[in-house]
Scaffold this motif. Structure first.
Motif, PDB file in Angstrom:
ATOM      1  N   THR A 387     -11.576  -4.197   2.932  1.00  0.00           N
ATOM      2  CA  THR A 387     -10.686  -4.805   3.470  1.00  0.00           C
ATOM      3  C   THR A 387     -11.400  -4.904   4.711  1.00  0.00           C
ATOM      4  O   THR A 387     -11.216  -3.371   5.617  1.00  0.00           O
ATOM      5  CB  THR A 387      -8.964  -4.507   3.215  1.00  0.00           C
ATOM      6  N   ILE A 389     -10.696  -4.661   8.782  1.00  0.00           N
ATOM      7  CA  ILE A 389      -9.692  -5.005   9.664  1.00  0.00           C
ATOM      8  C   ILE A 389      -9.888  -5.378  11.574  1.00  0.00           C
ATOM      9  O   ILE A 389     -10.978  -4.516  11.544  1.00  0.00           O
ATOM     10  CB  ILE A 389      -8.638  -4.005   9.861  1.00  0.00           C
ATOM     11  N   THR A 428      -8.155  -8.774   7.852  1.00  0.00           N
ATOM     12  CA  THR A 428      -7.019  -8.453   8.142  1.00  0.00           C
ATOM     13  C   THR A 428      -6.742  -8.187   9.521  1.00  0.00           C
ATOM     14  O   THR A 428      -8.124  -7.802  10.279  1.00  0.00           O
ATOM     15  CB  THR A 428      -6.192  -6.941   7.768  1.00  0.00           C
ATOM     16  N   PHE A 467      -4.185 -11.441   5.869  1.00  0.00           N
ATOM     17  CA  PHE A 467      -2.668 -10.211   6.632  1.00  0.00           C
ATOM     18  C   PHE A 467      -2.441  -9.650   7.806  1.00  0.00           C
ATOM     19  O   PHE A 467      -3.495  -9.260   8.680  1.00  0.00           O
ATOM     20  CB  PHE A 467      -3.206  -8.402   5.405  1.00  0.00           C
ATOM     21  N   ARG A 468      -1.456  -9.413   8.298  1.00  0.00           N
ATOM     22  CA  ARG A 468      -1.387  -9.458   9.244  1.00  0.00           C
ATOM     23  C   ARG A 468      -0.440  -7.824   9.605  1.00  0.00           C
ATOM     24  O   ARG A 468       0.280  -7.094   9.338  1.00  0.00           O
ATOM     25  CB  ARG A 468       0.380 -10.119   9.823  1.00  0.00           C
TER      26      ARG A 468
END
Length: 599
Positions: A387, A389, A428, A467-468
């Motif tokens: 992921t 970010i 994210t 995705f927060r």
């Protein structure tokens, strides 16, 4: 047994390393040149093909991008796109495969000259995987002036596991120990409680690469992953996903960047430190060579299942600290390491010498956006199963509209899918370091700008499932705010445990979004423009809470809260069932008041 086996495997060669120059002469490079592969890019340029005075110790261009061997004869593993940089402009770049000769030859203008430095983005995924390669550069006479070696790793794309929703905690800042730094959160038998979904560990570039002539030092990353693996056993098989906040810029920059390259440094006011400009591609490109090695070692590897996320860092990104600093006020050149040794310090530079480049009064957010896109594409090509970010930060109110948010908004206007392709599915997106001013309805001067980043996040979330993540910075709170009372609300700390507990719980419970049926909860809808209209609501899927707000022994000037406060709030937000009794007893009935750390 699993831990021991993994350690042995890592020591047998999975550790990213590089081949020393002396062993490079063993690799054949002579063959007929072929054209540049389609899709090869050269990045930002200034007068392609021009030549600037050399910066190296020897004649002709020398690679700044270095891959240093841990085991002689075993070239460094790299992943995705790497940027090959040299201290001068070069007349030719030749990439060769071991035993097969030249596979690519690049000449100007494709071989760019950026600020007097050679720059070329090499997509290693287009080369034969798991086979050693070399890259060599030539001067104007055709002589080979330097050579480096590396081994591209195979890129396997697939579904990236989603981060679990909930609370993530940190071990402290970049110099704090990992395992010892997490003891504050541990409970019975040293287990991290099950309401903690994961950990976040800060790693500074200067720790990874204190000397470019030495192999990459990934001990801090390994320590964090070993800790997560031990915790999996202590937590009954429940994993502890680990997010790595790998920082570049400011005090995370290694001293050699300025000492050996002679790059100018800038001082940012307000105690924000020493750094470069946010769009410094030289710095970003050298940092990307480090992340390429990290990706080759950890990304999607079965032996590292807890390597779950990595912050985007480098030129133009929010975790390149210059991104949120005020405009620079002074220009400096390296003098000597006289401050905090091994770490960038104001005292290490001679300030405002003749010829130090003058910079614009205010950094350009569109330039930052361009640098951000470049960094994101590089790291997305490297980390295909982790992921990514991307965080939004905030600049001081005197700077006007938040530059970081403006840069991100410019990218979002083009569309993440358009700009980043399939990498958008691994994103994210979140906001970092919301402070007490964020939650104060009476401080519109700063609050409007701070909340604007939430509006950008909400706008993106509406277009693309994401995705927060909210990263709660070290902060302090006080009694619940009263609209129109004139009191500073969340600013003042208090000895009232009920008020403090309410404040901290509410910060976490912002992630729940609006709850109009609960009159005791602060209004979720945020009027970002103070125009009387509800613009959007705040919601998030995860929250990183720094050790500063949970560990009274950390000795920093912030307020510390009873962990049960966070535990209860997390349960309220991310689960539907009744909270179980904590493993150490029902310590929620008498919460400790928020308190300053022990001095």
């Amino acid at each position: 047994m699993k831990i021991a086996v993994r350690g042995v495997v890592a020591r047998l060669g999975l550790l990213v390393s590089a081949l020393s120059v002396c062993s490079l002469s063993m690799v054949a490079t002579a063959a007929l040149p072929v054209s540049v592969a389609a899709g090869a890019t050269s990045g930002p340029t200034s007068e392609p093909g021009s030549v600037a005075p050399g910066r190296g110790d020897g004649p002709g261009p020398t690679f700044l991008t270095r891959f240093v061997a841990r085991d002689p004869g075993v070239p460094v593993a790299v992943a995705g796109t790497v940027v090959l940089r040299a201290d001068e402009c070069a007349s030719r770049l030749v990439v060769a495969r071991e035993g097969a000769g030249t596979v690519r030859e690049v000449v100007p203008p494709e071989l760019a000259c950026d600020e007097g430095y050679m720059r070329y983005e090499l997509d290693t995924a287009a080369l034969e995987a798991n086979v050693p390669h070399t890259a060599e550069i030539h001067d104007a006479t055709g002589e080979v002036t330097d050579r480096i070696a590396f081994t591209p790793v195979a890129r396997v794309r697939g579904v990236v596991p989603a981060l679990p929703k909930g609370v993530y905690v940190t071990n402290g800042w970049a110099d704090a120990p990992v395992a010892a730094g997490l003891r504050y959160i541990e409970e019975v038998r040293g287990a991290v409680p099950v309401w903690v979904q994961g950990i976040a560990v800060i790693v500074a570039w200067r720790t990874l690469q204190p000397d470019p002539s030495l192999p990459l030092d990934t001990a801090r990353i390994d320590e964090a992953l070993d800790y997560a693996e031990r915790q999996r056993l202590l937590r009954g098989g429940l994993p502890l996903p680990t997010i790595f906040i790998v920082k570049a810029g400011d005090y995370a920059t290694p001293t050699w960047y300025y000492q050996r390259l002679g790059r100018p440094a800038y001082h940012f006011p307000g105690g924000e430190g020493v750094g470069t400009l946010p769009w410094d591609y030289v710095m970003g490109d050298l940092f990307a060579a480090v992340t390429s090695q990290i990706a080759a070692r950890y990304d999607g590897r079965a032996e590292y299942p807890d390597f779950a996320g990595i912050y985007l860092s480098g030129a133009g990104t929010p975790h390149y600290p210059e991104m949120w600093s005020s405009r620079p006020t002074r220009c400096g050149v390296w003098n000597a390491d006289v401050g905090v040794l091994g770490r960038i310090d104001y005292a290490d530079f001679t300030w405002d010498p003749p010829g130090c480049p003058v910079q614009p009064a205010l950094p350009d957010p569109l330039k930052q956006a361009e640098a951000y896109v470049s960094t994101t594409r590089l790291m997305a090509s490297q980390f295909t199963r982790t992921t990514l970010i991307a965080m939004l930060d905030v600049t001081p109110p005197a700077e006007g509209r938040n530059r970081t948010t403006t840069a991100m908004e410019h990218i979002l206007d083009q569309g993440f899918d358009t700009v980043f392709g399939d990498a958008a599915d691994r994103y994210t997106v979140g906001v970092t370091n919301p402070g007490r001013h964020t939650f104060d309805p009476n401080n519109h001067n700063f609050r409007e700008k701070d909340w604007h980043k939430y509006r950008v996040l909400a706008a993106y979330a509406e277009r693309h499932p994401v995705f927060r993540l909210m990263e709660l910075g070290p902060t302090q709170f006080g009694p619940p705010p009263v609209e129109g009372s004139g009191t500073p609300g969340w600013y003042l700390p208090t000895a009232d445990p009920a008020a403090d507990r309410y404040a901290m719980r509410e910060v976490v419970r912002y992630c729940a979004g609006p709850a109009e049926d609960d009159p005791n909860r602060y209004e979720r809808y945020v009027d970002a423009d103070a125009d009387g209209a509800d613009d959007f609501d705040v919601a998030c899927d995860g929250m990183i809470i720094h050790r500063t707000n949970l560990d009274a022994a950390y000795r920093v000037h912030q307020w510390v809260f009873d962990r049960c406060t966070v535990w209860q709030a997390a349960w309220d937000v991310w689960t539907d069932s009744t909270p179980p009794v904590p493993t150490t007893g029902d310590y929620c009935e008498e919460p400790a008041p928020a308190r300053p750390p022990a001095r």
